[in-house]
Design an enzyme around this catalytic site. Structure first.
Site, PDB file in Angstrom:
ATOM      1  NE  ARG A   1      80.435  65.478  73.746  1.00  0.00           N
ATOM      2  CZ  ARG A   1      80.488  65.222  72.440  1.00  0.00           C
ATOM      3  NH1 ARG A   1      80.079  64.058  71.976  1.00  0.00           N
ATOM      4  NH2 ARG A   1      80.938  66.120  71.608  1.00  0.00           N
TER       5      ARG A   1
ATOM      6  NE  ARG B   1      86.666  62.425  70.495  1.00  0.00           N
ATOM      7  CZ  ARG B   1      85.410  62.811  70.258  1.00  0.00           C
ATOM      8  NH1 ARG B   1      85.054  64.072  70.447  1.00  0.00           N
ATOM      9  NH2 ARG B   1      84.515  61.943  69.824  1.00  0.00           N
TER      10      ARG B   1
ATOM     11  CG  ASN C   1      86.906  61.292  67.211  1.00  0.00           C
ATOM     12  OD1 ASN C   1      86.482  60.142  67.232  1.00  0.00           O
ATOM     13  ND2 ASN C   1      86.139  62.330  66.923  1.00  0.00           N
TER      14      ASN C   1
ATOM     15  CB  THR D   1      84.608  66.665  67.058  1.00  0.00           C
ATOM     16  OG1 THR D   1      83.422  66.896  67.823  1.00  0.00           O
ATOM     17  CG2 THR D   1      84.335  65.584  66.040  1.00  0.00           C
TER      18      THR D   1
ATOM     19  CG  HIS E   1      79.916  57.980  70.431  1.00  0.00           C
ATOM     20  ND1 HIS E   1      79.422  59.058  69.722  1.00  0.00           N
ATOM     21  CD2 HIS E   1      78.922  57.576  71.266  1.00  0.00           C
ATOM     22  CE1 HIS E   1      78.165  59.278  70.109  1.00  0.00           C
ATOM     23  NE2 HIS E   1      77.842  58.389  71.032  1.00  0.00           N
TER      24      HIS E   1
ATOM     25  CE  LYS F   1      84.028  57.612  67.380  1.00  0.00           C
ATOM     26  NZ  LYS F   1      84.118  58.844  66.556  1.00  0.00           N
TER      27      LYS F   1
HETATM   28  N1  UDP Z   1      83.400  63.712  62.084  1.00  0.00           N
HETATM   29  C1  UDP Z   1      84.375  63.881  61.123  1.00  0.00           C
HETATM   30  N2  UDP Z   1      84.515  65.104  60.519  1.00  0.00           N
HETATM   31  C2  UDP Z   1      83.702  66.159  60.825  1.00  0.00           C
HETATM   32  C3  UDP Z   1      82.716  65.975  61.810  1.00  0.00           C
HETATM   33  C4  UDP Z   1      82.595  64.752  62.437  1.00  0.00           C
HETATM   34  O1  UDP Z   1      85.099  62.941  60.815  1.00  0.00           O
HETATM   35  O2  UDP Z   1      83.873  67.233  60.239  1.00  0.00           O
HETATM   36  C5  UDP Z   1      83.246  62.373  62.722  1.00  0.00           C
HETATM   37  C6  UDP Z   1      84.057  62.221  64.001  1.00  0.00           C
HETATM   38  O3  UDP Z   1      84.594  60.904  64.030  1.00  0.00           O
HETATM   39  C7  UDP Z   1      83.012  62.406  65.073  1.00  0.00           C
HETATM   40  C8  UDP Z   1      81.789  61.805  64.423  1.00  0.00           C
HETATM   41  O4  UDP Z   1      81.896  62.173  63.047  1.00  0.00           O
HETATM   42  O5  UDP Z   1      83.399  61.788  66.271  1.00  0.00           O
HETATM   43  C9  UDP Z   1      80.456  62.268  64.939  1.00  0.00           C
HETATM   44  O6  UDP Z   1      80.372  63.670  64.866  1.00  0.00           O
HETATM   45  P1  UDP Z   1      79.842  64.516  66.101  1.00  0.00           P
HETATM   46  O7  UDP Z   1      79.547  65.872  65.596  1.00  0.00           O
HETATM   47  O8  UDP Z   1      78.727  63.788  66.759  1.00  0.00           O
HETATM   48  O9  UDP Z   1      81.154  64.590  67.043  1.00  0.00           O
HETATM   49  P2  UDP Z   1      81.417  63.969  68.490  1.00  0.00           P
HETATM   50  O10 UDP Z   1      80.126  64.047  69.232  1.00  0.00           O
HETATM   51  O11 UDP Z   1      81.902  62.563  68.291  1.00  0.00           O
HETATM   52  O12 UDP Z   1      82.482  64.831  69.096  1.00  0.00           O
HETATM   53 MG    MG Z   2      78.242  63.256  68.682  1.00  0.00          MG
END
Ligand code: UDP
Ligand code: MG
Length: 174
Positions: A112, A129, A149, A118, A152, A10
């Site tokens: 992952r 992260r 973070n 996240t 992705h 990102k």
């Molecule tokens: N995100 C956020 N706050 C939240 C949940 C998600 O800012 O409470 C953002 C974060 O940047 C995350 C993205 O939304 O990477 C996508 O969410 P996802 O649940 O898919 O998390 P990831 O798969 O990236 O860990």
């Molecule tokens: Mg996701």
């Protein structure tokens, strides 16, 4: 089984000069970079990537378990997620990113694991992260924005297939 997954670095990862460190984390665990492009993303792709019309995805955003939640609480979470995803779309368009396809046995879950949780502040040491992230849900919520973070990584095989198609369409030669 050899699998493919989609990883994005990102804008925060690119701006903080972490491209090399991030890719190294994947390579040293045996994942192969099979395609890689640096780009400024376009709006339609970003909208397709973070889907505002996917209620189920929004309700679970942040990998939240909603078992036992009331309809009201779910609706509240949904509304919050809409705001976060709108902000996230803007953020992804705010600077250069890297898109890449990583390949290897169990690539989706391995990527992952290497990426971490996240919320960077809850992400274990040894994850991208956890080691490089400087943000948290608390900070981001207080400022009413998405959490920064760095990376992705597709969450499931289905997500990986969809996202690979989206970022690397089969008729494209990159
Ligand atoms: N995100 C956020 N706050 C939240 C949940 C998600 O800012 O409470 C953002 C974060 O940047 C995350 C993205 O939304 O990477 C996508 O969410 P996802 O649940 O898919 O998390 P990831 O798969 O990236 O860990
Ligand atoms: Mg996701």
């Amino acid at each position: 089984m050899n699998e493919q997954t989609l990883v994005l670095i990102k804008p925060d990862g690119v701006k903080r000069n972490l491209i090399g460190d991030i890719i190294k984390r994947f390579e040293e665990r045996g994942l192969k970079v099979s395609k890689l492009v640096m780009l400024t993303a376009d709006e339609p792709t970003v909208r397709e990537h973070y889907q505002l019309d996917n209620r189920d995805y929004l309700i679970h955003l942040g990998h939240v378990d909603i078992t036992g939640w009331s309809e009201e609480k779910i609706e509240e979470k949904y509304q919050k997620s809409v705001k976060i995803v709108k902000d996230l779309q803007k953020f992804l368009l705010s600077g250069k990113i890297i898109k890449m396809i990583l390949e290897g046995p169990g690539a989706v879950s391995l990527a992952r694991k290497i990426t971490g949780k996240t919320d960077p502040s809850l992400s274990p040491r040894g994850t991208i992260r956890g080691d490089f992230g400087e943000d948290s849900f608390d900070k981001a919520n207080a400022e009413g924005r998405a959490v920064y973070n760095l990376v992705h990584a597709s969450g499931t095989l289905e997500e990986a297939d969809r996202e690979i198609q989206l970022w690397f369409p089969t008729d494209s030669d990159i």
